[in-house]
Design an enzyme around this catalytic site. Structure first.
Site, mmCIF file in Angstrom:
data_model
loop_
_atom_site.group_PDB
_atom_site.id
_atom_site.type_symbol
_atom_site.label_atom_id
_atom_site.label_comp_id
_atom_site.label_asym_id
_atom_site.label_seq_id
_atom_site.Cartn_x
_atom_site.Cartn_y
_atom_site.Cartn_z
ATOM 1 N N HIS A 271 12.256 -2.579 -2.405
ATOM 2 C CA HIS A 271 11.829 -2.550 -3.562
ATOM 3 C C HIS A 271 12.511 -3.738 -4.326
ATOM 4 C CE1 HIS A 271 9.568 -1.071 -7.149
ATOM 5 N NE2 HIS A 271 10.535 -1.132 -7.710
ATOM 6 N N ARG B 224 0.820 -1.291 -0.082
ATOM 7 C CA ARG B 224 0.038 -0.040 0.091
ATOM 8 C C ARG B 224 0.971 1.216 -0.018
ATOM 9 N NH1 ARG B 224 -5.429 -1.732 -0.561
ATOM 10 N NH2 ARG B 224 -5.596 -3.911 0.411
ATOM 11 N N ASN C 276 11.462 1.043 3.026
ATOM 12 C CA ASN C 276 10.917 0.473 2.049
ATOM 13 C C ASN C 276 11.937 -0.663 1.168
ATOM 14 O OD1 ASN C 276 8.766 -0.858 0.631
ATOM 15 N ND2 ASN C 276 9.116 0.320 -1.092
HETATM 16 C C1 GRF Z 1 9.695 -8.570 -2.277
HETATM 17 O O1 GRF Z 1 10.285 -8.838 -3.419
HETATM 18 C C2 GRF Z 1 9.780 -7.246 -1.905
HETATM 19 O O2 GRF Z 1 11.060 -6.480 -2.635
HETATM 20 C C3 GRF Z 1 8.466 -6.620 -2.594
HETATM 21 O O3 GRF Z 1 7.595 -7.683 -2.100
HETATM 22 C C4 GRF Z 1 8.170 -8.901 -1.986
HETATM 23 C C5 GRF Z 1 7.952 -9.325 -0.521
HETATM 24 O O4 GRF Z 1 8.367 -10.704 -0.284
HETATM 25 N N1 GRF Z 1 8.176 -5.397 -2.074
HETATM 26 P P1 GRF Z 1 8.110 -11.229 0.913
HETATM 27 O O5 GRF Z 1 6.851 -10.935 1.657
HETATM 28 O O6 GRF Z 1 9.153 -10.586 2.184
HETATM 29 O O7 GRF Z 1 8.605 -12.771 0.998
#
Ligand code: GRF
Length: 262
Positions: free
Chosen positions: A163, A140, A161
């Site tokens: 990414h 979100r 965060n």
């Molecule tokens: C990861 O690839 C992160 O970069 C993205 O969402 C995914 C989350 O994976 N924002 P997890 O829930 O930590 O396994």
């Protein structure tokens, strides 16, 4: 340069899905490579496996039902739970998610419903004490209302965060897929502080990997995730050592990393 303080910080984590990054962070806290403790794990998704991982580690959890709150708003826009310090005009001026020519009523509705959910989220978050809010696959986007209530001191952002791409390339929901579909020969992941845009905040750290001719989207994802599990705890550790400083002297605000004192 300020003094480097080695402290054990308190972090809160938000997840939407599997929570493998949360797991890596919890394990780094336990092994001592990360001087932090996870105080809570929240989610917008009651089914998120990340919540289960937190429960197994006896960490308090909560859910803010974004979809339900949004649906209630759609059904009855006049009966929405907005905080008394909510200033729609102020948010419209500061937001950078929508271009100026986007239909105004759609932008207003988006932020009203969003802030209603964020008010719920803030109530939970603020019942804990924490130094840093970590978004570990939280899907979100935050409004300026929420961000300002966490980043009370503008010189010290405290929402981080991860990414799944080498920003500023491929912002958005599926960075590995966008990188792969684009035919990139290098992929990677980025940890950054959150600002008012989508994946636009100051970059703290990145890790990259080669994309080889026999790679598939799945293998690219696993290469990326493996790097995420190293990168995220490393960046949180830099925060806990007080080594991340915002530098506003150039065109963009960037993060400078204070070298480790030997
Ligand atoms: C990861 O690839 C992160 O970069 C993205 O969402 C995914 C989350 O994976 N924002 P997890 O829930 O930590 O396994």
């Amino acid at each position: 340069m300020g003094d480097i303080i080695m402290a054990r910080i308190k972090i809160g984590v938000l997840v939407s899905g599997g929570g493998s990054n949360l797991q890596a962070i919890m394990e780094a806290c336990q092994s001592g490579s990360l001087s932090a403790d996870v105080m809570f794990v929240g989610s917008d998704n009651p089914e998120a496996y990340g919540l289960e991982r937190a429960r197994k580690a006896a960490i308090p959890t909560f859910v803010t039902p974004y979809d339900l709150i949004k649906d209630r708003f759609k059904q009855n826009p006049d009966h929405i739970d907005l905080p008394s310090d909510f200033d729609l005009q102020d948010i419209l001026v500061r937001q950078s998610l929508f271009p100026p020519d986007h239909p105004r009523s759609a932008v207003e509705s988006f932020f009203k419903a969003r802030v209603a959910a964020e008010t719920h989220l803030l109530r939970h978050i603020n019942s804990f004490s924490f130094d840093l809010l970590v978004l570990a696959g939280f899907m979100r986007i935050f409004s300026p209302y929420f961000i300002d209530r966490i980043n009370v001191d503008k010189t010290k952002p405290r929402i981080m965060n991860i990414h799944p791409a080498l920003l500023p390339s491929f912002p958005g929901v599926d960075g590995y897929s966008d990188t792969f579909e684009h035919g990139c020969k290098v992929g990677g992941c980025t940890v950054h502080f959150v600002d008012y845009g989508e994946d636009t905040g100051p970059i703290i750290g990145q890790k990259s990997f080669d994309i080889l001719p026999d790679d598939t989207l799945d293998s690219v994802r696993s290469k990326g995730l493996e790097r995420e599990w190293q990168l995220f705890p490393e960046c949180i550790q830099l925060f806990s050592e007080n080594r991340l400083v915002l530098d506003k002297s150039g065109k963009k605000t960037v993060v400078k990393i204070i070298p480790e004192r030997l």
